[in-house]
Design a protein around this motif. Structure first.
Motif, mmCIF file in Angstrom:
data_model
loop_
_atom_site.group_PDB
_atom_site.id
_atom_site.type_symbol
_atom_site.label_atom_id
_atom_site.label_comp_id
_atom_site.label_asym_id
_atom_site.label_seq_id
_atom_site.Cartn_x
_atom_site.Cartn_y
_atom_site.Cartn_z
ATOM 1 N N UNK A 178 22.094 42.690 65.425
ATOM 2 C CA UNK A 178 20.982 41.982 64.792
ATOM 3 C C UNK A 178 21.171 40.471 64.946
ATOM 4 N N UNK A 179 20.101 39.803 65.357
ATOM 5 C CA UNK A 179 20.158 38.359 65.554
ATOM 6 C C UNK A 179 20.446 37.940 66.978
ATOM 7 N N UNK A 180 20.716 38.910 67.860
ATOM 8 C CA UNK A 180 21.050 38.585 69.252
ATOM 9 C C UNK A 180 19.817 38.206 70.069
ATOM 10 N N UNK A 224 27.007 38.709 71.765
ATOM 11 C CA UNK A 224 27.214 37.501 70.976
ATOM 12 C C UNK A 224 28.480 37.741 70.166
ATOM 13 N N UNK A 225 29.554 37.112 70.589
ATOM 14 C CA UNK A 225 30.852 37.342 69.942
ATOM 15 C C UNK A 225 30.956 36.701 68.563
ATOM 16 N N UNK A 226 30.259 35.589 68.360
ATOM 17 C CA UNK A 226 30.369 34.825 67.117
ATOM 18 C C UNK A 226 29.427 35.405 66.058
ATOM 19 N N UNK A 227 29.997 36.179 65.161
ATOM 20 C CA UNK A 227 29.201 36.830 64.124
ATOM 21 C C UNK A 227 28.479 35.806 63.247
ATOM 22 N N UNK A 228 29.120 34.691 62.969
ATOM 23 C CA UNK A 228 28.480 33.660 62.146
ATOM 24 C C UNK A 228 27.240 33.100 62.833
ATOM 25 N N UNK A 229 27.273 33.006 64.157
ATOM 26 C CA UNK A 229 26.099 32.567 64.920
ATOM 27 C C UNK A 229 24.932 33.521 64.660
ATOM 28 N N UNK A 230 25.211 34.813 64.678
ATOM 29 C CA UNK A 230 24.170 35.815 64.436
ATOM 30 C C UNK A 230 23.615 35.709 63.016
ATOM 31 N N UNK A 231 24.506 35.578 62.057
ATOM 32 C CA UNK A 231 24.084 35.490 60.659
ATOM 33 C C UNK A 231 23.209 34.250 60.463
ATOM 34 N N UNK A 253 21.646 40.687 55.592
ATOM 35 C CA UNK A 253 21.928 40.374 56.987
ATOM 36 C C UNK A 253 23.355 40.776 57.346
ATOM 37 N N UNK A 254 24.309 40.441 56.489
ATOM 38 C CA UNK A 254 25.708 40.809 56.753
ATOM 39 C C UNK A 254 25.881 42.329 56.749
ATOM 40 N N UNK A 255 25.156 43.009 55.867
ATOM 41 C CA UNK A 255 25.222 44.478 55.832
ATOM 42 C C UNK A 255 24.699 45.061 57.153
ATOM 43 N N UNK A 256 23.589 44.502 57.676
ATOM 44 C CA UNK A 256 23.057 44.987 58.957
ATOM 45 C C UNK A 256 24.070 44.808 60.079
ATOM 46 N N UNK A 257 24.817 43.713 60.033
ATOM 47 C CA UNK A 257 25.859 43.493 61.040
ATOM 48 C C UNK A 257 26.933 44.581 60.926
ATOM 49 N N UNK A 258 27.313 44.907 59.688
ATOM 50 C CA UNK A 258 28.327 45.944 59.464
ATOM 51 C C UNK A 258 27.841 47.302 59.969
ATOM 52 N N UNK A 259 26.569 47.626 59.700
ATOM 53 C CA UNK A 259 26.005 48.901 60.155
ATOM 54 C C UNK A 259 26.000 48.946 61.685
ATOM 55 N N UNK A 260 25.610 47.847 62.304
ATOM 56 C CA UNK A 260 25.618 47.790 63.777
ATOM 57 C C UNK A 260 27.039 48.037 64.292
ATOM 58 N N UNK A 261 28.012 47.340 63.712
ATOM 59 C CA UNK A 261 29.401 47.497 64.147
ATOM 60 C C UNK A 261 29.887 48.936 63.970
ATOM 61 N N UNK A 305 25.560 50.315 82.062
ATOM 62 C CA UNK A 305 25.627 49.200 81.122
ATOM 63 C C UNK A 305 25.756 47.874 81.866
ATOM 64 N N UNK A 306 24.966 46.902 81.411
ATOM 65 C CA UNK A 306 25.021 45.540 81.945
ATOM 66 C C UNK A 306 25.104 44.600 80.751
ATOM 67 N N UNK A 307 26.256 43.952 80.587
ATOM 68 C CA UNK A 307 26.423 43.048 79.460
ATOM 69 C C UNK A 307 25.973 41.646 79.857
ATOM 70 N N UNK A 308 25.191 41.028 78.965
ATOM 71 C CA UNK A 308 24.601 39.713 79.216
ATOM 72 C C UNK A 308 24.961 38.808 78.049
ATOM 73 N N UNK A 309 25.403 37.600 78.349
ATOM 74 C CA UNK A 309 25.711 36.611 77.329
ATOM 75 C C UNK A 309 24.432 36.284 76.565
#
Length: 190
Positions: free
Chosen positions: A9-11, A114-121, A141-149, A165-169
């Motif tokens: 979420x937030x990507x 997006x490696x930086x979770x704080x960026x997403x939040x 928002x933080x809960x949604x991140x946890x569910x995604x993880x 799979x194709x990973x994109x920055x």
């Protein structure tokens, strides 16, 4: 072309999925849109979903899968970008079955990284402020991140094992991320 766009979420999935669908000449298929449409049209699946939602429960996979099955059978879905489905390993199996029944398969899975979770939040907090989404509190928002993880992130290795799979920055401007996605799509077109 049949694509799945995934990421935390937030990507920027929703933003990128709409433009990507246009660029491939396909449908943007969002689970959120499907739920709203089925609820508004009071379909049997919409009525069933509403019962769970009104009770504050998650809508079971069978209902969501049914909506996806119906949507992918529509004529405009010969080419598509999926946004928000599948979210679990069981839904991956169901999606494969749905597509096989239609004589199709996914051409690629694009995962926004997006490696930086704080960026997403912070992105989601800003979106909540500008779009008036009062339900998007920092806690939610933080809960949604946890569910995604806990659930959806596990799909990355599954699709990597499938070789699609194709990973994109996912960090950068909308246009920068879109250009990276476009390069993947070009490679898929061969």
């Amino acid at each position: 072309m049949r694509l799945l766009l995934m990421g935390p979420p937030g990507a920027g999935k929703g933003t990128q999925a709409v433009d990507l669908a246009t660029s491939i000449g396909g449908a943007h298929i969002s689970t959120g849109d499907m739920f709203r449409e089925n609820l508004a049209n009071e379909t049997d699946l919409g009525k069933l979903a509403k019962q769970y939602m009104d009770a504050g429960q998650y809508v079971p996979d069978e209902v969501t899968n049914g909506m996806v099955r119906n949507r992918l059978a529509e004529p405009d879905a010969a080419a598509f970008v999926l946004d928000g489905y599948p979210r679990t390993a069981d839904q991956v199996v169901e999606l494969d079955d749905i597509l096989a029944s239609l004589g199709a398969k996914l051409d690629g899975v694009i995962s926004l990284v997006v490696e930086d979770r704080e960026e997403l939040v912070q992105r989601m907090i800003k979106r909540a402020e500008t779009s008036g989404r009062a339900d998007d509190t920092e806690e939610v928002i933080r809960h949604r991140q946890d569910v995604y993880d806990a659930e959806t992130a596990a799909l990355v290795p599954l699709y990597r094992d499938h070789g699609i799979l194709h990973e994109v920055d996912g960090i950068g401007t909308i246009d920068e991320v879109a250009a990276r996605i476009a390069a993947v799509v070009d490679s898929l077109r061969g």
